[in-house]
Design an enzyme around this catalytic site. Structure first.
Site, mmCIF file in Angstrom:
data_model
loop_
_atom_site.group_PDB
_atom_site.id
_atom_site.type_symbol
_atom_site.label_atom_id
_atom_site.label_comp_id
_atom_site.label_asym_id
_atom_site.label_seq_id
_atom_site.Cartn_x
_atom_site.Cartn_y
_atom_site.Cartn_z
ATOM 1 N N ASP A 17 -6.695 -4.988 10.425
ATOM 2 C CA ASP A 17 -5.952 -3.740 10.205
ATOM 3 C C ASP A 17 -6.663 -2.589 10.912
ATOM 4 O OD1 ASP A 17 -4.389 -1.653 9.334
ATOM 5 O OD2 ASP A 17 -5.151 -1.657 7.278
ATOM 6 N N GLU A 57 -3.114 -2.878 -2.428
ATOM 7 C CA GLU A 57 -4.228 -2.304 -1.666
ATOM 8 C C GLU A 57 -4.553 -0.887 -2.141
ATOM 9 O OE1 GLU A 57 -3.386 -1.733 2.511
ATOM 10 O OE2 GLU A 57 -5.505 -1.593 3.031
ATOM 11 N N TRP A 69 0.863 -1.188 0.000
ATOM 12 C CA TRP A 69 0.000 0.000 0.000
ATOM 13 C C TRP A 69 0.895 1.232 0.000
ATOM 14 C CZ3 TRP A 69 -0.267 3.649 4.117
ATOM 15 C CH2 TRP A 69 -1.115 4.726 3.837
ATOM 16 N N ASP A 123 -9.897 3.395 11.183
ATOM 17 C CA ASP A 123 -9.261 2.180 11.701
ATOM 18 C C ASP A 123 -9.603 1.924 13.166
ATOM 19 O OD1 ASP A 123 -7.609 0.981 9.470
ATOM 20 O OD2 ASP A 123 -6.879 3.030 9.406
ATOM 21 N N LYS A 142 -6.957 2.712 -2.177
ATOM 22 C CA LYS A 142 -7.540 3.593 -1.174
ATOM 23 C C LYS A 142 -8.251 4.734 -1.884
ATOM 24 C CE LYS A 142 -6.311 5.742 3.168
ATOM 25 N NZ LYS A 142 -5.454 5.627 4.339
ATOM 26 N N ASP A 161 -9.696 -3.165 1.841
ATOM 27 C CA ASP A 161 -9.710 -2.686 3.224
ATOM 28 C C ASP A 161 -11.098 -2.075 3.481
ATOM 29 O OD1 ASP A 161 -7.430 -1.321 5.462
ATOM 30 O OD2 ASP A 161 -9.475 -0.559 5.343
ATOM 31 N N HIS A 197 -8.569 -6.659 4.498
ATOM 32 C CA HIS A 197 -8.152 -5.917 5.679
ATOM 33 C C HIS A 197 -9.408 -5.610 6.470
ATOM 34 C CE1 HIS A 197 -3.845 -4.263 4.904
ATOM 35 N NE2 HIS A 197 -3.903 -5.575 5.005
ATOM 36 N N ASP A 205 -11.647 6.750 7.240
ATOM 37 C CA ASP A 205 -10.843 5.536 7.375
ATOM 38 C C ASP A 205 -10.128 5.564 8.730
ATOM 39 O OD1 ASP A 205 -9.434 3.215 6.768
ATOM 40 O OD2 ASP A 205 -7.803 4.321 5.809
ATOM 41 N N HIS A 236 -11.560 1.789 3.021
ATOM 42 C CA HIS A 236 -10.945 2.479 1.885
ATOM 43 C C HIS A 236 -11.907 2.873 0.779
ATOM 44 C CE1 HIS A 236 -6.496 1.401 2.807
ATOM 45 N NE2 HIS A 236 -7.156 1.849 3.860
HETATM 46 C C1 RNT Z 1 -3.688 2.381 5.135
HETATM 47 C C2 RNT Z 1 -3.845 0.938 4.818
HETATM 48 C C3 RNT Z 1 -2.711 0.074 5.250
HETATM 49 C C4 RNT Z 1 -2.210 0.410 6.629
HETATM 50 C C5 RNT Z 1 -1.147 -0.518 7.138
HETATM 51 C C6 RNT Z 1 -0.450 0.017 8.345
HETATM 52 O O1 RNT Z 1 -4.818 3.095 4.921
HETATM 53 O O2 RNT Z 1 -5.026 0.448 5.350
HETATM 54 O O3 RNT Z 1 -3.078 -1.261 5.132
HETATM 55 O O4 RNT Z 1 -3.242 0.432 7.558
HETATM 56 O O5 RNT Z 1 -0.285 -0.825 6.129
HETATM 57 ZN ZN ZN Z 2 -5.347 -1.670 5.141
#
Ligand code: RNT
Ligand code: ZN
Length: 417
Positions: free
Chosen positions: A325, A224, A183, A295, A226, A258, A285, A293, A261
């Site tokens: 993640d 990945e 990513w 997390d 985004k 993810d 993810h 986003d 994302h």
């Molecule tokens: C970032 C991505 C990625 C990170 C990690 C730390 O938006 O989700 O996967 O969270 O690589």
């Molecule tokens: Zn991610």
């Protein structure tokens, strides 16, 4: 018979009446690897001496006890893993290297810098996954694999190439395939005029990084996408369309989805089966975006459950890799790990306890009414009774018991940091 066993016995019968074999569901839920991300333990800082996180991702909170060294992180990870039932892998980022106190830049990393991780994993009998780290670095400020400065772009290409060598080393050492996620944080706060150029450079960079195929039993690479990050709200070259097309064009490359994302009302559960028509394998993810986003810690919520249902209903457990993640620095970090990972596993178990065969039968018969009725009945079936019994059988704490364990560790270890 304990109450847990009694409750399970009733649950087992109720599920059997629906045509669901609870023992089989527990076995599959247990054996499906879920990759636990290492970066929850130290707020994504890693061990290069960095004290800030860049790349448009952010942890918030300053709960005491953050892991400051590799030893602390592995001790905390071990604590968490001991409280999470089922087959786990651990997912490492390239900035979590063991450099022995010497500066080793991203374009210099080698398997030897990750030998202590491999030793640790072999010791625990678990597999490792890996990630290139294209953020929290001075050369990442104006783009990495899209950078118009050829020297900087070459630096990051070299990083990607080296990461894949380390992944292969992990595969060899652990005897389990390493899934490597790539990513990049590249993007723009305002819409650039040339939106094609950065993407063409990213394409060229990817082609260079992935030119040589990894043995499929050692390493599998995933890309990945985004939609936006902090400071890259308007334009991200590594978009969903970009990487989807890339993965379709390069069948050995996996596509990563993810949960955070995409647009806030877009869900990845709705995308999985479309992807499975065109790409061989997918990396998930599992995360939780709250308005952005963000997390947040993974919950046992509708979307997490729907993600697992999509995988199970479409019989795709062998084509989908599951990884967590998220990063929360506002609560005990070990609890964050355990809560999210147990929720992911519980959601998987819940999906495996669905009466999928009967639901599909109704569907094939055109009986949409009973398909809907049964899908709703299934929601309130006693998943918790099966989950508790599963934890007990695996020698894992049941219910809230594990939190006492973490509190004790907090008192003895974390509070002394
Ligand atoms: C970032 C991505 C990625 C990170 C990690 C730390 O938006 O989700 O996967 O969270 O690589
Ligand atoms: Zn991610």
């Amino acid at each position: 018979m304990s109450n847990i066993e009694k409750a399970y016995e009733l649950a087992r019968e109720a599920y059997a009446a629906m045509g669901v074999d609870t023992d089989k569901a527990m076995e599959l839920a247990d054996q499906t690897p879920i990759s636990l991300h290492c970066w929850q333990g130290d707020d994504v800082l890693g061990f290069e001496g960095s004290d800030s996180l860049t790349g448009g991702i952010q942890t918030t909170g300053n709960y005491p006890g953050r892991a400051r060294t590799l030893e602390e992180l592995r001790a905390d990870l071990s604590k968490a893993l001991d409280l999470i039932p089922g087959v786990s892998k651990v997912n490492i980022h390239a900035n979590y290297l063991d450099n022995g106190g010497k500066k080793v830049d991203r374009n210099e990393i080698e398997p030897c810098h990750f030998a202590s991780w491999a030793d640790w994993a072999v010791d625990r009998g678990i597999g490792l996954d890996f990630n290139s780290t294209y953020f929290s670095h001075p050369l990442a400020e104006n783009g990495t694999l899209t950078n118009p400065d050829e020297a900087i772009r070459a630096f990051w290409i070299e990083h990607g190439l080296r990461v894949r060598k380390i992944s292969e080393y992990f595969g060899e050492r652990t005897g389990k395939v390493c899934v490597t996620n790539h990513w990049i944080p590249d993007g723009e706060k305002e819409v650039p005029i040339d939106t094609l150029g950065p993407r063409m450079r990213l394409l060229d960079s990817c082609d260079k990084i992935f030119a040589q195929k990894s043995p499929a039993n050692l390493n599998k690479d995933a890309v990945e996408s985004k939609l936006f990050g902090i400071g890259s709200e308007a334009y991200v070259p590594g978009s969903h369309e970009f990487y989807l097309a890339y993965a379709v064009r390069n069948p050995e490359i996996l596509l990563t989805l993810d949960a955070g994302h995409f647009h806030p009302t877009e869900v990845i559960s709705a995308k999985i089966s479309s992807l499975l028509c065109f790409v061989d394998e997918v990396l998930l993810h599992v995360s939780r975006p709250v308005r952005w986003d963000s997390d947040h810690v993974v919950l046992f919520d509708d979307e997490t459950r729907q993600i697992m249902r999509e995988v199970v209903r479409n019989d795709a457990l062998n084509r989908v890799y599951i990884a967590t993640d998220y990063f929360d620095a506002s609560i005990n970090r070990i609890m964050a790990w355990v809560i999210g990972a147990r929720n992911a596993r519980k959601a998987l178990l819940g999906a495996l306890l669905e009466p999928v065969a009967t639901l599909k039968k109704y569907e094939q018969e055109g009986d949409r009414s009973r398909r809907l009725a049964l899908s709703q009945e299934a929601l309130t079936m006693p998943i918790g009774a099966v989950w508790d019994y599963y934890c007990m059988k695996k020698g894992m704490p049941v219910g809230m018991a594990w939190t006492d364990d973490v509190r004790a560790y907090e008192k003895d270890v974390l509070s002394k940091r």
